[in-house]
Structure formats: C-alpha cells, structure tokens
Design an enzyme around this catalytic site. Structure first.
Site, mmCIF file in Angstrom:
data_model
loop_
_atom_site.group_PDB
_atom_site.id
_atom_site.type_symbol
_atom_site.label_atom_id
_atom_site.label_comp_id
_atom_site.label_asym_id
_atom_site.label_seq_id
_atom_site.Cartn_x
_atom_site.Cartn_y
_atom_site.Cartn_z
ATOM 1 N N HIS A 58 5.034 41.663 10.382
ATOM 2 C CA HIS A 58 5.761 41.381 11.633
ATOM 3 C C HIS A 58 4.921 41.525 12.903
ATOM 4 O O HIS A 58 4.972 40.640 13.763
ATOM 5 C CB HIS A 58 7.011 42.267 11.741
ATOM 6 C CG HIS A 58 7.981 42.064 10.615
ATOM 7 N ND1 HIS A 58 8.505 43.103 9.890
ATOM 8 C CD2 HIS A 58 8.518 40.939 10.089
ATOM 9 C CE1 HIS A 58 9.333 42.637 8.969
ATOM 10 N NE2 HIS A 58 9.354 41.336 9.058
ATOM 11 N N ASP A 97 28.803 59.818 12.364
ATOM 12 C CA ASP A 97 29.871 60.364 11.521
ATOM 13 C C ASP A 97 29.950 59.646 10.174
ATOM 14 O O ASP A 97 31.009 59.584 9.553
ATOM 15 C CB ASP A 97 31.221 60.244 12.257
ATOM 16 C CG ASP A 97 31.547 58.781 12.564
ATOM 17 O OD1 ASP A 97 30.631 57.938 12.441
ATOM 18 O OD2 ASP A 97 32.702 58.487 12.911
ATOM 19 N N GLY A 121 22.699 56.172 4.635
ATOM 20 C CA GLY A 121 24.040 55.585 4.616
ATOM 21 C C GLY A 121 24.014 54.095 4.901
ATOM 22 O O GLY A 121 25.020 53.510 5.262
ATOM 23 N N MET A 153 -0.915 48.699 0.949
ATOM 24 C CA MET A 153 -0.161 47.532 0.464
ATOM 25 C C MET A 153 1.124 47.307 1.252
ATOM 26 O O MET A 153 1.819 46.315 1.033
ATOM 27 C CB MET A 153 0.259 47.762 -0.995
ATOM 28 C CG MET A 153 -0.830 47.580 -2.000
ATOM 29 S SD MET A 153 -0.388 48.453 -3.511
ATOM 30 C CE MET A 153 0.928 47.412 -4.140
ATOM 31 N N GLN A 164 7.201 53.610 2.749
ATOM 32 C CA GLN A 164 6.530 53.011 3.911
ATOM 33 C C GLN A 164 5.257 53.815 4.209
ATOM 34 O O GLN A 164 5.120 54.957 3.802
ATOM 35 C CB GLN A 164 7.426 52.960 5.153
ATOM 36 C CG GLN A 164 8.749 52.243 4.957
ATOM 37 C CD GLN A 164 8.658 50.721 4.931
ATOM 38 O OE1 GLN A 164 7.641 50.171 4.551
ATOM 39 N NE2 GLN A 164 9.731 50.056 5.304
ATOM 40 N N ASN A 178 22.269 49.976 3.849
ATOM 41 C CA ASN A 178 22.353 49.018 2.731
ATOM 42 C C ASN A 178 21.809 49.606 1.428
ATOM 43 O O ASN A 178 22.479 49.613 0.398
ATOM 44 C CB ASN A 178 21.530 47.759 3.056
ATOM 45 C CG ASN A 178 21.959 47.096 4.344
ATOM 46 O OD1 ASN A 178 23.113 46.753 4.511
ATOM 47 N ND2 ASN A 178 21.029 46.929 5.268
ATOM 48 N N GLY A 179 20.556 50.077 1.506
ATOM 49 C CA GLY A 179 19.887 50.576 0.303
ATOM 50 C C GLY A 179 20.578 51.813 -0.255
ATOM 51 O O GLY A 179 20.720 51.966 -1.473
HETATM 52 P P1 NAI Z 1 19.630 50.074 7.011
HETATM 53 O O1 NAI Z 1 19.321 49.343 8.257
HETATM 54 O O2 NAI Z 1 20.857 49.659 6.270
HETATM 55 O O3 NAI Z 1 19.712 51.614 7.380
HETATM 56 C C1 NAI Z 1 20.657 52.016 8.257
HETATM 57 C C2 NAI Z 1 20.964 53.458 7.957
HETATM 58 O O4 NAI Z 1 19.861 54.269 8.345
HETATM 59 C C3 NAI Z 1 22.163 53.932 8.733
HETATM 60 O O5 NAI Z 1 23.344 53.650 8.043
HETATM 61 C C4 NAI Z 1 21.849 55.416 8.835
HETATM 62 O O6 NAI Z 1 22.226 56.093 7.653
HETATM 63 C C5 NAI Z 1 20.336 55.445 8.940
HETATM 64 N N1 NAI Z 1 19.946 55.446 10.364
HETATM 65 C C6 NAI Z 1 19.888 54.399 11.177
HETATM 66 N N2 NAI Z 1 19.517 54.769 12.421
HETATM 67 C C7 NAI Z 1 19.335 56.091 12.363
HETATM 68 C C8 NAI Z 1 18.942 57.064 13.317
HETATM 69 N N3 NAI Z 1 18.665 56.740 14.577
HETATM 70 N N4 NAI Z 1 18.849 58.325 12.898
HETATM 71 C C9 NAI Z 1 19.116 58.659 11.625
HETATM 72 N N5 NAI Z 1 19.496 57.790 10.690
HETATM 73 C C10 NAI Z 1 19.603 56.530 11.056
HETATM 74 O O7 NAI Z 1 18.358 50.098 6.081
HETATM 75 P P2 NAI Z 1 18.226 49.472 4.622
HETATM 76 O O8 NAI Z 1 18.529 48.014 4.680
HETATM 77 O O9 NAI Z 1 18.936 50.330 3.662
HETATM 78 O O10 NAI Z 1 16.651 49.595 4.396
HETATM 79 C C11 NAI Z 1 16.007 50.837 4.104
HETATM 80 C C12 NAI Z 1 14.510 50.572 4.065
HETATM 81 O O11 NAI Z 1 14.243 49.551 3.088
HETATM 82 C C13 NAI Z 1 13.914 50.049 5.380
HETATM 83 O O12 NAI Z 1 12.638 50.613 5.537
HETATM 84 C C14 NAI Z 1 13.819 48.540 5.172
HETATM 85 O O13 NAI Z 1 12.778 47.977 5.949
HETATM 86 C C15 NAI Z 1 13.526 48.478 3.676
HETATM 87 N N6 NAI Z 1 13.937 47.226 3.019
HETATM 88 C C16 NAI Z 1 15.253 46.784 3.057
HETATM 89 C C17 NAI Z 1 15.640 45.642 2.374
HETATM 90 C C18 NAI Z 1 17.067 45.182 2.319
HETATM 91 O O14 NAI Z 1 17.364 44.183 1.634
HETATM 92 N N7 NAI Z 1 18.017 45.826 2.959
HETATM 93 C C19 NAI Z 1 14.648 44.857 1.606
HETATM 94 C C20 NAI Z 1 13.312 45.404 1.619
HETATM 95 C C21 NAI Z 1 12.991 46.549 2.301
#
Ligand code: NAI
Length: 400
Positions: free
Chosen positions: A214, A37, A10, A208, A118, A12-13
């Site tokens: 980090h 929720d 839920g 890769m 990952q 960004n991605g």
């Molecule tokens: P995000 O930070 O938006 O993900 C948050 C979401 O993950 C929450 O809305 C929830 O659905 C879930 N979540 C968070 N904490 C949780 C918990 N304790 N238990 C269960 N679910 C939980 O992540 P995003 O940005 O969508 O990134 C996804 C992956 O892609 C990550 O591994 C990130 O490193 C990688 N990534 C993201 C980029 C970006 O532009 N957003 C770019 C390159 C890689």
C-alpha cells in the site's frame, strides 16, 4: 484432551476464528475484546443465539457453522485463566494494548500466536512480556487464513475464501516447555485449510509481510498531489500506473537485497521464502491475474482486486480527498515499512526508495521515524522496528 484457547479481538477475523474454534469439540474458547463495549454487546447478542459462519469453500460449495465461545469478556484475568494458546486477531496497532493487559495473568508455557503477526510482532511481544517472554513461545502467521467479513456484528460472519497455504514461524522461549506440538496444534484449530508452512527464520516472515504494497502505491499516487479534491474515488489497483508499479518494485528489490545480505552474513540462514512481489503475484494469484506481462499489468488485471478504490473522505461539495489516516498508512508504515527499514539498516543495506516513502508518510501521520536515511526519529518507539526495542546488531536480531 480438551484444550482452552483465548482469542483476542472483536473484528472480522476474531469472529471467524471464534466460531470455527468453538465448533470443535476438543476446544474451549474464550474471547477477550478490549475495544469500546464490544465484549458486552457481543455477550448480549449471543445470550439466545449461536454465532453463525457462512462459508464459501474454494470449490464453490457452501455451508453454515453454528457455535458459541464459552465467554466473551473485557476482563483479562477471566479471559486468560487456564489458557494454553492465545491468538491475537486484531490489526497490528491494537497488539500493544493486549500485551499490556494480558501479561500479568499469563502462565508459563503459553503459546502466543499473531494471526496475522504483521512485521515487528516478535520484537514487540518479547519486549512487552518482559521476563515472562522466555517462558512463552511466540508464533506469527504471515496473513489471515481467510478473506472474511462480519455481516452482522456478534451474530453472523462470512468466509469468502480460504488461503491454500500460509507461512508461520515461531520462537521458543528459553524456559518454555509446551506440552503440545506448535504446528500440528495450530493446524488442528484452523482446520484443513490453509496448510501451514513452517518458516524456519522469523526474520523471513517479517520481510515477507505484505504491508509493503500500500505505501508505495499511495506515495506514487498522492506524493505530488496539490490538495485539490477529485471528482471520484480512484481505483486502487486497477488504476496502478508505471510509476507506482516501479516504486513498489523498488521497495521489493530493497527488501530482497536485505534478505540476501542477511543470508550472506549469517551463513546458512534460509531466506529463500522472501521473493520479489512480482513473483509473488504470479504464484499467489496465479488464477486471478489475467495479464502477467509486468507487475503493473498483474496488479491491474487481478480479479481479487476488482473495484477496490483509494481510501478517501468526501468534501462538502461532494468531491473526495485521500484519507491518510487509513490503515494503508497508519498500520502499514509503523508496523510494516519501518520494520523492514530497521532490519535493512542492521544488515547494512541501503534503502533509498523505502526511506523516501517513509519520509513522506510520516508527515501525513504527524510522526518522525526516519531522519535522513537513519531510524533515529523521536517517534521510533511507537513503531515496531528492531531499533524501537533497542536491537541494533545482527547478533541481537538473530539471538532474540
Ligand atoms: P477488523 O478491522 O475487523 O478489526 C476491527 C477490530 O479491531 C475491532 O472490532 C476491535 O476489536 C479492534 N480494534 C479496532 N480499533 C481498535 C482500537 N483503536 N483499539 C483497540 N482495538 C481496536 O480487522 P480484521 O479484518 O479482523 O483483520 C485483522 C488483521 O488481519 C489485520 O491486520 C488485517 O490487515 C489482516 N487481514 C484481514 C483480512 C480480512 O479478510 N479481513 C485478510 C487479510 C489480512
């Protein structure tokens, strides 16, 4: 044919993929989000609205896409029913929860895609799916296809850029017969960009992973820190010094040595995609990096990194201390560096720099993965190294 897919997450991605996929006529999109929720809130927000993506293409053109997934739920039975493909689009620490919840409902011949997977994705997926693993195909992409962020939860998400190409590997289960081709189908769902590059060897995708960046930068900055709060948040990349760059370079050398040793031990196995981090910057960020004279300068002058600071929390008197619970350690060590270390250990390659960084980071996380130079710590099961799942030999690694 209309294909039914499931998107897990839920953030960004997950917002991006949900909106993109739901806008395609031949796709029926379910969303499963188990976090707090989110499912309920998101469903409510979309009752009278579409989900909107504002897209900025790499040539500067902009457009908007409006669409809506069929259901958004936290009920795994509803979410998984009739689905051919499952995308996990959450940070790596959340993968386990989805595997546990979905497994009872997974049908044979399902494609499971880590977007991104990952490091250690395949090990964990195989292990947690148990007997069902052999009836599924497990794919892993090396990163998210877009730089993206939610502007308004549930309603509006922004794509700031598309990657040009993206590596993907997949492992076909011994009893899995997909009715569709993996690469073409995933490509169709993502759209034209990024172009998927198939990587034959899944170990290469693991080596890769960019989770190597980090932890050495954090260790280089805070390894000798005496605990005194600092007046401002230091720049993460633009502030990289010689020592941090050297640490990162050595970590990358150790990963590369592991890839080379594996290629030697498994005659003919292709590890050519595993390249040094400095080379990767020169290729991947070729237009954004203005000074390519050294790894340090490449990082300091990378436009994509402008203004990014160290993860910090503020103290009562308005100063800052580093936040060691942030994803840069809590995701990138157990689901990154520890996995590389595990593969190196199996290959018989020494990794003194990686060991030192893991030993420092595990104290910050209050975990024990490594003891001396071996991955025999009591918390190894909560990381994603091959050893976390009982894989200890080259054969076990390659015959997964
Ligand atoms: P995000 O930070 O938006 O993900 C948050 C979401 O993950 C929450 O809305 C929830 O659905 C879930 N979540 C968070 N904490 C949780 C918990 N304790 N238990 C269960 N679910 C939980 O992540 P995003 O940005 O969508 O990134 C996804 C992956 O892609 C990550 O591994 C990130 O490193 C990688 N990534 C993201 C980029 C970006 O532009 N957003 C770019 C390159 C890689």
């Amino acid at each position: 044919v209309k294909r039914k897919i499931l998107i897990c997450g839920g953030g960004n991605g997950a917002h991006c993929l949900s909106a993109l996929a739901a806008s395609r006529e031949n796709l029926d999109v379910n969303v499963l989000t188990l976090f707090q929720d989110e499912a309920e809130r998101w469903t409510k927000l979309l009752e009278d609205n579409d989900l909107k993506i504002s897209v900025t293409y790499n040539d500067g053109n902009e457009s908007e896409i409006h669409s809506k997934p069929s259901i958004i739920t936290k009920d795994p039975a509803k979410a998984v029913e009739g689905v051919d493909i499952v995308f996990l689009v959450v940070p790596a620490f959340a993968h386990a929860q989805y595997f546990t919840t979905m497994t009872p409902y997974l049908q044979p011949n399902t494609l499971i895609v880590g977007l991104p997977g990952q490091a250690g994705f395949e090990f964990q997926c195989r292990s947690m799916l148990g007997k069902k693993a052999s009836t599924c195909t497990i794919a892993s992409l090396e990163s998210l296809p877009w730089a993206c962020r939610i502007l308004e939860f549930g309603k509006h998400v922004q794509i700031l850029g598309f990657k040009e190409s993206l590596g993907m590997s997949f492992l076909t289960g011994s009893e899995c017969n997909l009715s569709f081709p993996v690469v073409e189908t995933v490509q169709e769902i993502l759209g034209e960009k990024p172009k998927i590059q198939v990587i034959q060897n899944y170990i290469a995708v693991n080596l890769m992973a960019k989770s190597i960046i980090h932890p050495p930068l954090l260790y280089g900055k805070w390894g000798d820190w005496d605990g005194t709060p600092v007046p401002e948040k230091p720049l993460f990349y633009q502030g990289v010094d010689d020592r941090q760059a050297e640490l990162l370079s050595k970590v990358s050398d150790e990963v590369l040595a592991t890839a080379k040793e594996l290629a030697k031990l498994r005659n003919g196995c292709d590890m050519s995609e595993v390249i040094h981090i400095f080379d990767w910057y020169k290729i991947y960020y070729k237009d954004q990096v203005s000074d390519k004279s050294s790894l340090m300068m490449a990082m300091r002058t990378n436009k994509a990194y402008d203004g990014l600071v160290h993860p910090m929390t503020s103290t009562e008197d308005g100063k800052f201390v580093p936040d060691f619970t942030y994803r840069y350690i809590s995701e990138d060590v157990p689901f990154g560096l520890v996995v590389m270390k595990g593969i190196a250990e199996i290959a018989g390659v020494e990794t003194p720099t990686i060991d030192t960084i893991i030993a420092w980071a595990q104290k910050k996380l209050d975990k024990e993965y490594i003891v001396g130079w071996k991955l025999t710590g009591k918390d190894i099961a909560s990381a994603r190294a091959p050893q976390s799942y009982g894989l200890h030999t080259i054969d076990e690694l390659f015959n997964m």
